[in-house]
Write a protein that holds these residues in place. Sequence first.
Motif, PDB file in Angstrom:
ATOM      1  N   VAL A 190      17.712 -27.706  20.041  1.00 26.00           N
ATOM      2  CA  VAL A 190      18.656 -28.419  20.909  1.00 26.00           C
ATOM      3  C   VAL A 190      17.945 -29.325  21.906  1.00 26.00           C
ATOM      4  O   VAL A 190      18.583 -30.034  22.680  1.00 26.00           O
ATOM      5  N   ILE A 191      16.617 -29.318  21.865  1.00 29.02           N
ATOM      6  CA  ILE A 191      15.796 -30.082  22.794  1.00 29.02           C
ATOM      7  C   ILE A 191      14.482 -30.355  22.074  1.00 29.02           C
ATOM      8  O   ILE A 191      14.164 -29.677  21.088  1.00 29.02           O
ATOM      9  N   ASN A 192      13.728 -31.345  22.509  1.00 27.40           N
ATOM     10  CA  ASN A 192      12.465 -31.631  21.848  1.00 27.40           C
ATOM     11  C   ASN A 192      11.539 -30.413  21.874  1.00 27.40           C
ATOM     12  O   ASN A 192      11.427 -29.724  22.885  1.00 27.40           O
ATOM     13  N   LEU A 263      13.837 -42.478  29.290  1.00 26.51           N
ATOM     14  CA  LEU A 263      13.621 -41.077  29.647  1.00 26.51           C
ATOM     15  C   LEU A 263      12.746 -40.360  28.628  1.00 26.51           C
ATOM     16  O   LEU A 263      12.686 -40.744  27.458  1.00 26.51           O
ATOM     17  N   ALA A 264      12.117 -39.281  29.076  1.00 28.37           N
ATOM     18  CA  ALA A 264      11.393 -38.344  28.213  1.00 28.37           C
ATOM     19  C   ALA A 264      11.838 -36.929  28.570  1.00 28.37           C
ATOM     20  O   ALA A 264      12.527 -36.705  29.576  1.00 28.37           O
ATOM     21  N   ARG A 282      12.280 -37.224  23.730  1.00 27.79           N
ATOM     22  CA  ARG A 282      10.983 -36.756  23.227  1.00 27.79           C
ATOM     23  C   ARG A 282       9.932 -36.756  24.336  1.00 27.79           C
ATOM     24  O   ARG A 282      10.265 -36.816  25.526  1.00 27.79           O
ATOM     25  N   SER A 283       8.679 -36.712  23.952  1.00 30.06           N
ATOM     26  CA  SER A 283       7.587 -36.654  24.921  1.00 30.06           C
ATOM     27  C   SER A 283       7.379 -38.026  25.569  1.00 30.06           C
ATOM     28  O   SER A 283       7.894 -39.043  25.104  1.00 30.06           O
ATOM     29  N   GLN A 287       8.150 -41.834  24.193  1.00 35.65           N
ATOM     30  CA  GLN A 287       8.863 -42.847  24.972  1.00 35.65           C
ATOM     31  C   GLN A 287       8.044 -44.139  25.034  1.00 35.65           C
ATOM     32  O   GLN A 287       8.576 -45.235  24.816  1.00 35.65           O
ATOM     33  N   GLU A 288       6.764 -43.995  25.297  1.00 33.11           N
ATOM     34  CA  GLU A 288       5.889 -45.175  25.371  1.00 33.11           C
ATOM     35  C   GLU A 288       5.761 -45.855  24.010  1.00 33.11           C
ATOM     36  O   GLU A 288       5.684 -47.089  23.925  1.00 33.11           O
TER      37      GLU A 288
END
Length: 429
Positions: A190-192, A263-264, A282-283, A287-288
């Motif tokens: 349910v989450i990264n 967002l991350a 995600r991390s 994101q980058e």
Amino acid sequence: MSQTLLKNGRRVVTGQLAASDVLIEDGKIAAVGTNLSANDDATVYDLDNNLITPGLVDIHVHLREPGYTNKETIATGSRAAAHGGFTTIAAMANLKPTCDTPERFHAQEARNVKDGAVKIIQYSPVTKGRAGQKPVDVAAQYAAGARLFSDDGAGIQDASVVYQAMQQLAKYDLPICDHAQDNQLANGGVINDGSVAKKMGLPGMPKISETAQIARNIVIAQATGAHYHVCHVSTKESIELIRHAKQLGINVTCEVTPHHLLLADADIPDDDAEYKMNPPLRSREDQEACLAGLLDGTIDCIATDHAPHTDAEKHRGFLASPNGIVGSETAFALLYTRYVKNGIFTLVELIDWLSGAPKRVFKLEDAGQLAVGDPADIAVFDIDHQTTIKPDQFFSKGHNTPFVGDRVYGASVKTFVDGKLVYDREDTE
């Protein structure tokens, strides 16, 4: 002849903001320039030096009607789009019933025309009932007017079904727009899957659940010649795969959402489902990578994945709440504030990713681009003054966003569709 004159605006000309007027005649752009004049009986709007852009195009929204009108309706969702400067939106088929036959598709299009405040392109599902087991009759859906196909909200698990669907879609040069997720690899996350998931004691969704599905489907697209479009790409590895596929000449395109750019998972403050979406945040590295992929052209466009839910549903925490946040009314302002004002990318690039690029990728003839003769689909934004994101000012039924209280530049002022004023900030003040 009906005329409307937009005076004293600014638009981007060769990378710089320049004074601009726009003359509209019978729903089309008749002239773009300075010191334009109109007939005595024309409707004239003074834009007060605000930014004029082409009407934005969102290739990925959820309007929820029929089946889930407690979350959103065609009327509320399309008004939310207009509020955000979007004049063309593409509505996903996760409806009840879904529009998987020509009769249902025609009925859905009729609803969209009747209740829509903006232009709505209706997706057909890829599979019957969006069950992932048998492709729809693509020829029949095409004859009914379907031009976009997606089972979004669910990844198609059976590779043979994807292969059959791509074979059919390739005959008509139609895209398959894919929610890339291998459910066995997602493992109920349910989450990264990472340190934040461990800290919060929540089941994590590994990145490979997205990347493995993209790899599989790229190979099938190569074999069939189909246009494979990846929805809401979210991982560094996925972007690398797509970059490589493009270098090989495979017909692959993709989109990224504002929230995956902004967002991350490290930004999630607690067990707050306003931060729950699929794919998950995600991390920071991912994101980058999303930003880098956008800047180097690997990622083709930005799409909101506007996904409204009720307040009650989103207040149940990560384990029990549905995935998704609203995005139609905040996308331009958030991205302008974070990235254009900070010099990370240009206003020209942002406008193109939100209008010209989706128009090109999906061959959308009815979306305008501020050219003489084009439909007068126009957005006007205030990029000089700050406003605060307040869900009680949304037109969407959904208030589910993690950006409540953010101070932003770029609020929408006016939106025109075929020359008709469909949103005016003055009406809300």
